[in-house]
Design a protein around this motif. Structure first.
Motif, mmCIF file in Angstrom:
data_model
loop_
_atom_site.group_PDB
_atom_site.id
_atom_site.type_symbol
_atom_site.label_atom_id
_atom_site.label_comp_id
_atom_site.label_asym_id
_atom_site.label_seq_id
_atom_site.Cartn_x
_atom_site.Cartn_y
_atom_site.Cartn_z
ATOM 1 N N ALA A 40 0.803 -1.225 0.000
ATOM 2 C CA ALA A 40 0.000 0.000 0.000
ATOM 3 C C ALA A 40 0.833 1.270 0.000
ATOM 4 O O ALA A 40 0.565 2.208 -0.751
ATOM 5 N N SER A 41 1.868 1.330 0.826
ATOM 6 C CA SER A 41 2.617 2.575 0.979
ATOM 7 C C SER A 41 3.429 2.919 -0.259
ATOM 8 O O SER A 41 3.779 4.091 -0.465
ATOM 9 N N TYR A 43 2.455 1.822 -3.455
ATOM 10 C CA TYR A 43 1.604 1.406 -4.567
ATOM 11 C C TYR A 43 1.718 2.352 -5.764
ATOM 12 O O TYR A 43 1.917 1.914 -6.898
ATOM 13 N N ASP A 44 1.588 3.642 -5.536
ATOM 14 C CA ASP A 44 1.615 4.597 -6.649
ATOM 15 C C ASP A 44 2.994 4.667 -7.301
ATOM 16 O O ASP A 44 3.105 4.753 -8.529
ATOM 17 N N GLY A 80 -8.596 1.863 -4.108
ATOM 18 C CA GLY A 80 -7.216 2.024 -3.674
ATOM 19 C C GLY A 80 -6.858 3.438 -3.275
ATOM 20 O O GLY A 80 -7.453 4.020 -2.364
ATOM 21 N N THR A 81 -5.911 4.008 -3.984
ATOM 22 C CA THR A 81 -5.380 5.316 -3.607
ATOM 23 C C THR A 81 -6.192 6.486 -4.145
ATOM 24 O O THR A 81 -5.784 7.635 -4.002
ATOM 25 N N ASP A 83 -7.376 7.580 -7.287
ATOM 26 C CA ASP A 83 -7.192 8.330 -8.532
ATOM 27 C C ASP A 83 -8.513 8.588 -9.260
ATOM 28 O O ASP A 83 -8.813 9.717 -9.652
ATOM 29 N N ASP A 102 -12.975 -0.028 -0.944
ATOM 30 C CA ASP A 102 -11.951 -1.046 -1.167
ATOM 31 C C ASP A 102 -12.127 -2.093 -0.080
ATOM 32 O O ASP A 102 -12.584 -1.778 1.024
ATOM 33 N N MET A 107 -5.041 0.084 1.861
ATOM 34 C CA MET A 107 -5.147 0.845 0.617
ATOM 35 C C MET A 107 -6.127 1.995 0.776
ATOM 36 O O MET A 107 -5.889 3.117 0.308
ATOM 37 N N VAL A 110 -4.739 5.035 2.558
ATOM 38 C CA VAL A 110 -3.878 5.832 1.680
ATOM 39 C C VAL A 110 -4.724 6.713 0.769
ATOM 40 O O VAL A 110 -4.464 7.910 0.606
ATOM 41 N N GLY A 111 -5.771 6.123 0.171
ATOM 42 C CA GLY A 111 -6.649 6.891 -0.712
ATOM 43 C C GLY A 111 -7.370 8.006 0.016
ATOM 44 O O GLY A 111 -7.446 9.137 -0.470
ATOM 45 N N ARG A 114 -4.979 10.850 0.818
ATOM 46 C CA ARG A 114 -4.631 11.621 -0.380
ATOM 47 C C ARG A 114 -5.764 12.553 -0.778
ATOM 48 O O ARG A 114 -5.523 13.705 -1.155
#
Length: 256
Positions: A40-41, A43-44, A80-81, A83, A102, A107, A110-111, A114
């Motif tokens: 997860a950390s 992932y991008d 997820g994050t 997007d 999710d 995950m 994190v999303g 963000r």
């Protein structure tokens, strides 16, 4: 190295695939969760490295095809994050409703963070795509990007996505798919050599990225997935090959 796949994710004995391994059906969700808790950390960063940034183009194409308008209700599954959810929220505006969901809480955190850092407060939920906690015919759009191949029962998940769509609503499935045959040998070499190496060097996790390569080979090909979407009650099903089939965007509309 290409492995055949079929619409059935499970066998009569109750086993299913986790990459190239056969595992008990009840164990797959736990094993997939372990993969995404681990990555997860990073992932991008890994997505950019693995695809050379192409995943951003694929997602931009998906966002364009979604054609979200002000006031729409949108569900982003395996988001997820965040997007896609971020882009959908900007288009749906203050009168819209965009959910980021999710099954993996690492995950999702994190999303959520963000989105919050970007000034967006969206409803967020940990939920299983095979048992969506939403009423029938609620959403104008449902999306899932690079998440369907990890689901134990893809047919059940697709049926749930269809169920929560309003009549006239659209499902968009962006996923790694079957690459054009002339490119397959080079793509296989990259997938089973470079991806695990990148995972080891950048994310300190070689095994998760080997699973990624394997899971892509076990995912239904373009035509099979299109048939599965029709079986789930969707019409006007079509797909777009992206980067010679490395990924594909499938669309389907619930007509009634």
């Amino acid at each position: 190295m290409q492995k055949p796949s079929s619409p059935s994710d499970t066998s009569p004995s109750g086993s299913t695939h986790f990459g190239f391994q056969s595992v008990a059906e009840g164990d797959k969700a736990r094993k997939v969760a372990e993969v995404f808790h681990s990555v997860a950390s990073r992932y991008d960063v890994m997505n950019d490295l693995m695809s050379g940034g192409l995943h951003r183009i694929w997602k931009a194409f998906t966002i364009g095809r979604a054609a979200v308008r002000p006031g729409m209700k949108v569900l982003d599954i395996a988001g997820g994050t965040g997007d896609l959810a971020r882009a959908f929220a900007k288009r749906a505006g203050p009168t819209g409703e965009v959910w980021l969901t999710d099954i993996n809480d690492s995950m999702l955190r994190v999303g959520r963070d963000r989105l919050t850092d970007g000034g967006l407060i969206l409803p967020v939920a940990v939920c299983d795509a095979e048992k969506l906690p939403f009423p029938d015919a609620y959403f104008d759009r449902v999306s899932v990007a690079f998440g369907l191949r990890n689901m134990t029962h893809k047919d059940r998940a697709l049926a749930e996505m269809s169920r929560v769509l309003k009549p006239g609503g659209k499902l968009l499935v962006l996923e790694f798919s079957r690459v054009a045959k002339p490119l397959a040998p080079a793509y296989d070499w990259y997938s089973f050599n470079v991806l695990p190496w990148l995972g080891k060097k950048v994310a300190n996790d070689e095994a998760s990225y080997r699973y990624l390569a394997e899971s892509i080979r076990m995912h239904p090909d373009q035509d099979t997935l299109a048939d599965m979407m029709r079986a789930a009650g969707l019409d006007r099903v079509q797909y777009f090959n992206l980067t010679a089939g490395v990924a594909a965007l499938h669309e389907g509309v619930r007509l009634s």
